[in-house]
Design a protein around this motif. Structure first.
Motif, short mmCIF file in Angstrom:
data_model
loop_
_atom_site.label_atom_id
_atom_site.label_comp_id
_atom_site.label_asym_id
_atom_site.label_seq_id
_atom_site.Cartn_x
_atom_site.Cartn_y
_atom_site.Cartn_z
N MET A 1 0.83 -1.21 0.00
CA MET A 1 0.00 0.00 0.00
C MET A 1 0.86 1.26 0.00
O MET A 1 0.49 2.27 -0.60
CB MET A 1 -0.94 -0.02 1.22
CG MET A 1 -2.08 -1.05 1.12
SD MET A 1 -3.07 -0.89 -0.38
CE MET A 1 -3.79 0.73 -0.17
N VAL A 2 2.02 1.20 0.67
CA VAL A 2 2.95 2.35 0.63
C VAL A 2 3.40 2.57 -0.81
O VAL A 2 3.46 3.72 -1.29
CB VAL A 2 4.16 2.10 1.55
CG1 VAL A 2 5.24 3.16 1.34
CG2 VAL A 2 3.72 2.07 3.01
N VAL A 63 10.94 8.28 -7.99
CA VAL A 63 10.03 7.81 -6.94
C VAL A 63 8.97 6.88 -7.54
O VAL A 63 8.64 5.83 -6.98
CB VAL A 63 9.36 9.00 -6.22
CG1 VAL A 63 8.28 8.51 -5.26
CG2 VAL A 63 10.40 9.82 -5.47
N GLY A 64 8.45 7.25 -8.73
CA GLY A 64 7.45 6.42 -9.39
C GLY A 64 7.98 5.06 -9.78
O GLY A 64 7.31 4.03 -9.61
N SER A 65 9.23 5.03 -10.28
CA SER A 65 9.84 3.76 -10.70
C SER A 65 10.06 2.83 -9.51
O SER A 65 9.76 1.63 -9.58
CB SER A 65 11.17 4.03 -11.41
OG SER A 65 10.97 4.81 -12.57
N ILE A 66 10.58 3.38 -8.43
CA ILE A 66 10.83 2.57 -7.23
C ILE A 66 9.51 2.04 -6.68
O ILE A 66 9.39 0.86 -6.32
CB ILE A 66 11.58 3.40 -6.16
CG1 ILE A 66 12.99 3.72 -6.66
CG2 ILE A 66 11.63 2.64 -4.83
CD1 ILE A 66 13.72 4.75 -5.81
N PHE A 70 8.41 -2.06 -6.42
CA PHE A 70 8.00 -2.75 -5.19
C PHE A 70 6.54 -3.19 -5.25
O PHE A 70 6.18 -4.26 -4.75
CB PHE A 70 8.24 -1.85 -3.97
CG PHE A 70 9.67 -1.86 -3.52
CD1 PHE A 70 10.19 -2.96 -2.86
CD2 PHE A 70 10.50 -0.78 -3.77
CE1 PHE A 70 11.51 -2.97 -2.44
CE2 PHE A 70 11.81 -0.79 -3.36
CZ PHE A 70 12.33 -1.89 -2.69
N GLU A 71 5.70 -2.35 -5.89
CA GLU A 71 4.28 -2.75 -6.01
C GLU A 71 4.15 -4.02 -6.84
O GLU A 71 3.45 -4.96 -6.45
CB GLU A 71 3.50 -1.61 -6.65
CG GLU A 71 2.00 -1.86 -6.75
CD GLU A 71 1.58 -2.27 -8.15
OE1 GLU A 71 0.93 -3.31 -8.29
OE2 GLU A 71 1.93 -1.54 -9.09
N LYS A 72 4.85 -4.09 -7.99
CA LYS A 72 4.76 -5.27 -8.86
C LYS A 72 5.35 -6.50 -8.16
O LYS A 72 4.77 -7.59 -8.19
CB LYS A 72 5.50 -5.04 -10.18
CG LYS A 72 4.97 -3.89 -11.01
CD LYS A 72 3.54 -4.15 -11.48
CE LYS A 72 3.06 -3.00 -12.36
NZ LYS A 72 1.60 -3.10 -12.62
N VAL A 78 2.30 -11.79 -3.21
CA VAL A 78 0.99 -12.00 -2.56
C VAL A 78 0.13 -12.92 -3.42
O VAL A 78 -0.52 -13.85 -2.92
CB VAL A 78 0.28 -10.64 -2.34
CG1 VAL A 78 -1.17 -10.86 -1.94
CG2 VAL A 78 1.00 -9.85 -1.26
N GLY A 79 0.13 -12.67 -4.75
CA GLY A 79 -0.67 -13.49 -5.66
C GLY A 79 -0.27 -14.96 -5.61
O GLY A 79 -1.13 -15.85 -5.60
N GLN A 80 1.03 -15.22 -5.57
CA GLN A 80 1.50 -16.62 -5.51
C GLN A 80 1.08 -17.30 -4.21
O GLN A 80 0.65 -18.46 -4.21
CB GLN A 80 3.03 -16.66 -5.65
CG GLN A 80 3.54 -16.29 -7.03
CD GLN A 80 3.18 -17.33 -8.08
OE1 GLN A 80 3.03 -18.50 -7.79
NE2 GLN A 80 3.03 -16.89 -9.32
#
Length: 577
Positions: A1-2, A63-66, A70-72, A78-80
């Motif tokens: 979420m961060v 900031v967007g790339s980092i 981490f989101e991906k 989590v999905g696995q």
């Protein structure tokens, strides 16, 4: 979420460096005080403002790339884990569903649910879920900024949103229905494959490869046609959304340029609006593209829920306790049973078997012999009446503790793709190597096992196809011996064996039945002549009972069956001598 919040923030900030350049570098608008104090450390001229804007572009992108990385990464993790937990829960539930459910459910359909349906949910979590959250948060943030800049302009920008919503909603419902049909057809294709591969010897024996190929192609073509109908719906949605987005963008561009020309809005503000508008329509575009994933996920979830919500017909009753060590007295009290309505299999069956007795059940095909064995092991519950062991209704015992004290040698001996020793120890995995070998010797299986390439470590082919019928049956007997259960159920143990194999199997069975209560189900009466008591079934009823000699002397159904089978000279068997 961060990470999601980081992505959302950078999406909101992305157009602002361009606004600064257009308004305060290329234009002559004075910078607000808070922005002027930020740029002050670089200077107060236009070059300093440009440098600040350029650095801001790099900082926002970093900031967007980092955040995106981490989101991906974390979402995939989590999905696995969700997929693993869901698959484990579903498989656990399927294994514990009653045989009645499995009797009517296609195996391929269940395989498809455990694999494809759960994969669809995993794809949704990994690829779509947090993306939807990012888009929602970004949309809310952009709307807030746009209303702050010019609320009238924002309302014009949103004028196509209701139409977009109606179009996407109506298409999503139809696509979901189409996806449900696709998943059903895919399950049917898997069912055909599973059925044919599990019966490949029969297919080859009757040279039915061409027929099975045609059957598979027919199911596959139906699946393709269903998928193409679903794809047609999905293909129509994206262009409609693109046209509506273009209409909304043209309205904003037309009205926005008029505001700039009248001096009511700066060029930078119009640029922010247009960029925000593109981002605002992006979730709507993506939703039109995500309908496939969403519909597959919803349909997969519904199919999984359908299985998980299926109640077990046979389950531990409230207050059930662990079964004590059985002595082996088995009795049926006025038992009635049917698999389907108006199809009575057993009618008012009433009998008693004493501890240590060998009881045989004989009769024509379909008389209900195997059903009686299934009720003793509580694979099914009677419609009425009681099945009792040692004078206690077996429904008062926990299922595991009941079945732990029953051993089986079935007509169809199923072995697993595993070493020989593991197949023997399947009923008691904690058995030592010495106990496994001892059981094999008692079952007359050791003699052929030691001649195998790797002895007890030799891998058995799937379903035991690499062994002969007699060898498979002797391993099954060893598996029953090692369990050391006080009750033994033999369902056609000599079916399909040649005379030599039958004699060896009978010798092993005689050792296995010593000191145990045994239920023997057989069509061949030579198998049961030495039983302590024989029950003759016909059309779900016990019509005769007694020893072999008593039943022969009575001249009833048993005598008729005996005469039919023994018109020629009888051959002695190990169990009959």
């Amino acid at each position: 979420m961060v990470a999601v919040l980081g992505e959302t923030l950078t999406d909101l900030l992305e157009p602002w460096p361009l606004k600064i350049v257009f308004d305060h570098v290329l234009g002559s608008k004075k910078m607000p005080h808070w922005l002027d104090s930020l740029v002050a450390y670089l200077g107060h001229d236009k070059i300093a403002i440009l440098e600040f804007a350029a650095l801001a572009v790099i900082g926002i992108a970093a900031v967007g790339s980092i955040s995106t990385y981490f989101e991906k990464y974390l979402t995939t993790s989590v999905g696995q884990w969700v997929m693993h937990d869901l698959r484990r829960t579903l498989y656990h539930h399927i294994q514990r569903l009653s045989l009645t459910y499995h009797d009517h459910k296609k195996t391929g359909d269940l395989i498809s649910t455990v694999t494809s349906d759960i994969d669809a949910i995993q794809d949704f979590i990994s690829s779509v879920l947090l993306g939807m959250i990012v888009n929602t948060l970004t949309l809310v943030g952009m709307l807030a900024v746009m209303f702050y800049l010019n609320w009238r302009f924002t309302l014009i920008a949103l004028s196509v949103a209701p139409v977009l919503f109606v179009v996407v909603y109506s298409f999503t419902r139809r696509i979901k229905q189409a996806s449900r049909a696709v998943r059903k057809k895919e399950g049917e294709v898997v069912s055909v494959v599973a059925e044919v591969l599990s019966s490949i010897r029969v297919v080859k024996a009757f040279s039915r490869e061409d027929y099975e190929q045609e059957r598979f192609e027919r199911q596959s073509l139906e699946s393709v046609e269903t998928a193409l109908r679903a794809r047609s719906l999905k293909a129509k949605l994206a262009p409609i959304v693109e046209v509506l987005v273009a209409v909304g963008t043209s309205l904003v561009l037309w009205y926005g340029v008029h505001l700039v020309l009248r001096g009511e809005m700066t060029t930078g503000s119009l640029l922010v609006f247009i960029m925000y508008l593109g981002k605002m329509y992006k979730p709507m575009r993506e939703l039109s593209k995500m309908t496939d994933t969403l519909s597959k996920t919803v349909v997969g979830y519904e199919r999984i829920q359908e299985v998980l919500e299926t109640e077990r017909d046979v389950r531990n009753m409230r207050g059930a306790r662990s079964a004590p060590p059985f002595k082996g007295a088995i009795s049926f009290k006025h038992v009635n049973f049917n698999y389907a309505k108006d199809d009575r299999i057993l009618q008012d069956v009433d009998f008693k078997i004493e501890p240590g007795q060998i009881a045989a059940f004989v009769g024509p095909t379909g008389a209900g012999k195997t059903t009686i064995a299934s009720l003793v092991a509580r694979f099914y519950d009677p419609v009425s009446g009681q099945v009792m062991i040692d004078g206690e209704d077996i429904r008062r015992y926990r299922l595991k503790s009941l079945r732990r004290q029953i051993s089986f040698v079935l007509q169809e001996t199923l072995l697993f793709h595993a070493p020989v020793w593991q197949n023997i120890a399947y009923g008691r995995p904690e058995a030592s190597r010495e106990e496994i070998i001892r059981a094999a010797k008692l079952a007359s299986a050791d003699e052929f096992i030691v001649r195998m390439p790797e002895g007890y470590d030799t891998m058995v082919g799937e379903r035991g196809v690499t062994l002969s019928g007699g060898q498979r049956q002797r391993i099954a007997i060893a598996r029953a011996i090692i369990r050391e259960a006080p009750i033994l159920i033999l369902d056609e143990p000599s079916s399909g064996l040649d005379a030599a194999s039958e004699e060896v199997v009978f010798e092993a069975l005689a050792k296995l039945m010593e000191g145990k209560t045994a239920i023997v189900i057989a069509h061949r009466l030579a198998t049961v002549r030495r039983a302590d008591i024989i029950f003759v079934l016909d059309r779900g009823k016990i019509v005769e009972r007694g020893t072999h000699d008593e039943l022969l002397a009575r001249g009833g159904l048993y005598s008729e069956l005996y005469e039919i089978q023994f018109k020629t000279e009888e051959k002695p068997t190990a169990l009959a001598t």
